[in-house]
Design an enzyme around this catalytic site. Structure first.
Site, PDB file in Angstrom:
ATOM      1  N   GLN A  10       0.832  -1.202   0.000  1.00 22.17           N
ATOM      2  CA  GLN A  10       0.000   0.000   0.000  1.00 22.17           C
ATOM      3  C   GLN A  10       0.869   1.254   0.000  1.00 22.17           C
ATOM      4  OE1 GLN A  10      -3.145   0.313  -0.399  1.00 22.17           O
ATOM      5  NE2 GLN A  10      -4.124  -1.605   0.200  1.00 22.17           N
ATOM      6  N   TYR A  69      -8.575 -12.682  -3.245  1.00 26.01           N
ATOM      7  CA  TYR A  69      -7.768 -11.630  -3.866  1.00 26.01           C
ATOM      8  C   TYR A  69      -6.697 -11.176  -2.868  1.00 26.01           C
ATOM      9  CZ  TYR A  69     -12.027 -11.172  -6.758  1.00 26.01           C
ATOM     10  OH  TYR A  69     -13.127 -11.391  -7.561  1.00 26.01           O
ATOM     11  N   GLU A 125      -5.136 -16.385  -4.094  1.00 28.28           N
ATOM     12  CA  GLU A 125      -4.681 -15.387  -5.067  1.00 28.28           C
ATOM     13  C   GLU A 125      -4.283 -16.116  -6.345  1.00 28.28           C
ATOM     14  OE1 GLU A 125      -3.674 -12.596  -7.365  1.00 28.28           O
ATOM     15  OE2 GLU A 125      -4.290 -11.913  -5.373  1.00 28.28           O
ATOM     16  N   ASP A 149     -10.913  -8.110  -1.563  1.00 31.20           N
ATOM     17  CA  ASP A 149     -10.342  -6.829  -1.985  1.00 31.20           C
ATOM     18  C   ASP A 149     -10.050  -6.939  -3.477  1.00 31.20           C
ATOM     19  OD1 ASP A 149      -9.146  -4.380  -2.202  1.00 31.20           O
ATOM     20  OD2 ASP A 149      -7.339  -4.891  -1.081  1.00 31.20           O
ATOM     21  N   CYS A 188     -12.052  -0.267  -4.214  1.00 32.92           N
ATOM     22  CA  CYS A 188     -11.367   0.944  -4.674  1.00 32.92           C
ATOM     23  C   CYS A 188     -12.189   1.695  -5.711  1.00 32.92           C
ATOM     24  CB  CYS A 188      -9.979   0.620  -5.220  1.00 32.92           C
ATOM     25  SG  CYS A 188      -9.988  -0.524  -6.611  1.00 32.92           S
TER      26      CYS A 188
END
Length: 543
Positions: free
Chosen positions: A284, A313, A334, A382, A409
């Site tokens: 991040q 994810y 993932e 996410d 997002c």
């Protein structure tokens, strides 16, 4: 009808998702960058389409109360900081309204349980990552900075208020080295020249700095001089690497790295966990706000230490690992193999022993859990900006987790996905916007979804014969089916329940579910359903 180059007076009444003000002319919406709600201004039309137009602020007649003096000289041409000309309070209101509008207009939701937006402690110097494209100016000198809006034209930049001051020092040392070394500049059209990007990362807590030069080649002129000049200008530097990218592509990094000095990674701490960050690794870019977001996600997960947590994810595992100490077990999924390997290394480095990471998508994770007879109690997702595929949401709902925490997002795709979740038997319990990227148009959102509870009072037909068959415990077929569905996500038939009850000596009526034809073979209960039914019988004290 308005046309290009027309001038008109108007008041800005709203904002777009990209941060442009909205006014109207001849009944048509006109989008004007660099304006604020409440501005009274003169606008010049620069482009007219069928249903809307674009304008440029020509003259500010009466400024909005929200306006403030921009502290960056290139905020307009650069286009990255669309809100640097208004107060932070006004920016947070706009971002909150953007999330609310998306949920109401796209999702069709009313009375949204919205919590106050989590604002950042600072609007400046918060980014720990910087990628500066390199090109040639008209006079043949190197320029380095950011692409202008909707173009590949570089705005030459010597400082950016979103990035730490240490990056400015490194960039100036790099500029000075290029002049001395005469290293060539990459030309996109001709695919010639060497220097493509200057890429930098730093650890907010560790203070470590990594400088990465992206080049169209495996060697630079004057590498020793570059190392010397960077180390003198940036004593905090811990590594200098060359990234080799010979491809005709807009992707910044190539696959191959060569260390020129120091180490090719930096360390940083997030949510009390230490992460090793390479140029390719995801991390991040606003560490402080990432902690705020992860803490809110953990609050919505409601872990007590008894739950199995599935992190879809999961990337390099940061969200799931930040919650692992509060869960019985963490399973991350993932689809990118390198990210899965990074997640496993991050778990090992932080001595997290209750985590495993799978390489695959949501369906792969669901299949593996199903085969092992496991069911996640909480799922964290996410997804990328495009949101979840409808099939992924269906898969999540089929696993029947009690809670789903959705980190988004993009408010638009979040609203679309929440609409499907509510149709799949989940309620929206709480929504919190998070400002991860102050001054930019982006806003993150954390949402808590809770599985609707079954009715407390259920009308059932009581079979007296079933109730007297065994004194160890009783449960109707309906109760057993409900228990299996809730705790394993499986639907089972009365025939399968009867077969398992017979196996454990719980006598069934001889004619129960018996076929009329002696030649028809009854289907046998699959092992995973037999296991789930057995657990239900134990729960009800029948075995």
């Amino acid at each position: 009808m308005i046309k290009k180059n027309d001038l008109f007076e108007a008041e800005i009444t709203a904002m777009t998702a990209e941060g442009s003000g909205i006014c109207r002319a001849d009944g048509m919406a006109v989008f004007v960058p660099g304006t604020a709600v409440g501005d009274r201004c003169v606008v010049r039309v620069v482009k007219v389409l069928k249903k809307y137009a674009f304008g440029r602020l020509e003259e500010l007649l009466t400024p909005s109360p929200d306006r403030t003096t921009p502290d960056c000289p290139i905020a307009g041409p650069c286009g990255g900081c669309v809100y640097r000309h208004i107060t932070y309070e006004a920016e947070l209101k706009i971002k909150t309204q953007r999330v609310r509008d998306a949920l109401e207009r796209i999702g069709g939701f009313e009375n949204i349980p919205m919590e106050p937006i989590l604002g950042a402690p600072s609007r400046t110097r918060y980014r720990n990552k910087c990628q500066l494209p390199i090109g040639l100016s008209k006079n043949g000198e190197m320029q380095m900075g950011f692409y202008a809006v909707n173009s590949h034209r570089i705005i030459d930049t010597h400082t950016c208020l979103l990035q730490p001051e240490v990056f400015d020092r490194a960039a100036e040392a790099f500029r000075a080295w290029q002049k001395l070394s005469g290293e060539s500049i990459y030309d996109e059209a001709a695919h010639s020249g060497v220097l493509r990007h200057l890429y930098m990362r730093c650890g907010e807590k560790s203070g470590e700095v990594l400088v990465c030069i992206v080049a169209n080649g495996a060697k630079l002129h004057g590498e020793d001089l570059l190392v010397k000049m960077l180390r003198e200008a940036v004593p905090e530097i811990t590594g200098i690497v060359l990234n080799i990218n010979r491809e005709r592509t807009n992707v910044v990094l190539g696959r191959e790295l060569r260390t020129l000095w120091g180490k090719p990674t930096i360390r940083d701490t997030l949510c009390r966990l230490e992460f090793e960050i390479s140029p390719h690794a995801f991390y991040q870019v606003n560490r402080t706000q990432a902690e705020a977001l992860y803490n809110k996600a953990a609050e919505y997960a409601g872990l007590t230490g008894a739950e199995t947590l599935l992190d879809l994810y999961c990337g390099t595992g940061t969200i799931g690992l930040s919650m692992a100490s509060r869960a019985k077990k963490l399973i991350g999924s993932e689809i990118i193999p390198s990210a899965v390997e990074n997640a496993r290394k991050n778990a090992a480095h932080n001595h997290v022993t209750n985590a495993e990471f799978l390489c695959g998508d949501a369906k792969d994770a669901a299949r593996i859990l199903y085969e092992r007879g496991e069911r996640p109690d909480v799922i964290v997702i996410d997804p990328p900006r495009k949101g979840c595929d409808a099939a992924v949401i269906t898969t999540i709902a089929a696993m029947r987790p009690m809670r789903v925490v959705y980190v988004s997002c993009d408010p638009a795709t979040l609203a679309r996905d929440l609409k499907q979740f509510t149709a799949e038997d989940y309620n929206i319990e709480a929504v919190t916007p998070v400002d991860m990227f102050p001054c930019t148009a982006h806003v993150e959102t954390v949402c808590q979804l809770v599985l609707r509870k079954p009715a407390v009072h259920i009308n059932i037909d009581v079979d007296v014969e079933e109730l007297v068959q065994d004194k160890r415990g009783t449960a109707t077929y309906g109760q057993i089916k409900d228990y299996v569905l809730e705790h394993s996500g499986l639907k089972v038939s009365s025939l399968y329940i009867a077969q398992v009850k017979q196996k454990y000596g719980i006598i069934e009526r001889e004619n129960y579910n018996k076929t009329k034809s002696e030649n028809v073979k009854q289907p046998q209960c699959p092992p995973e359903k037999e296991k789930a039914i057995t657990e239900a019988l134990k729960h009800f004290g029948m075995i």
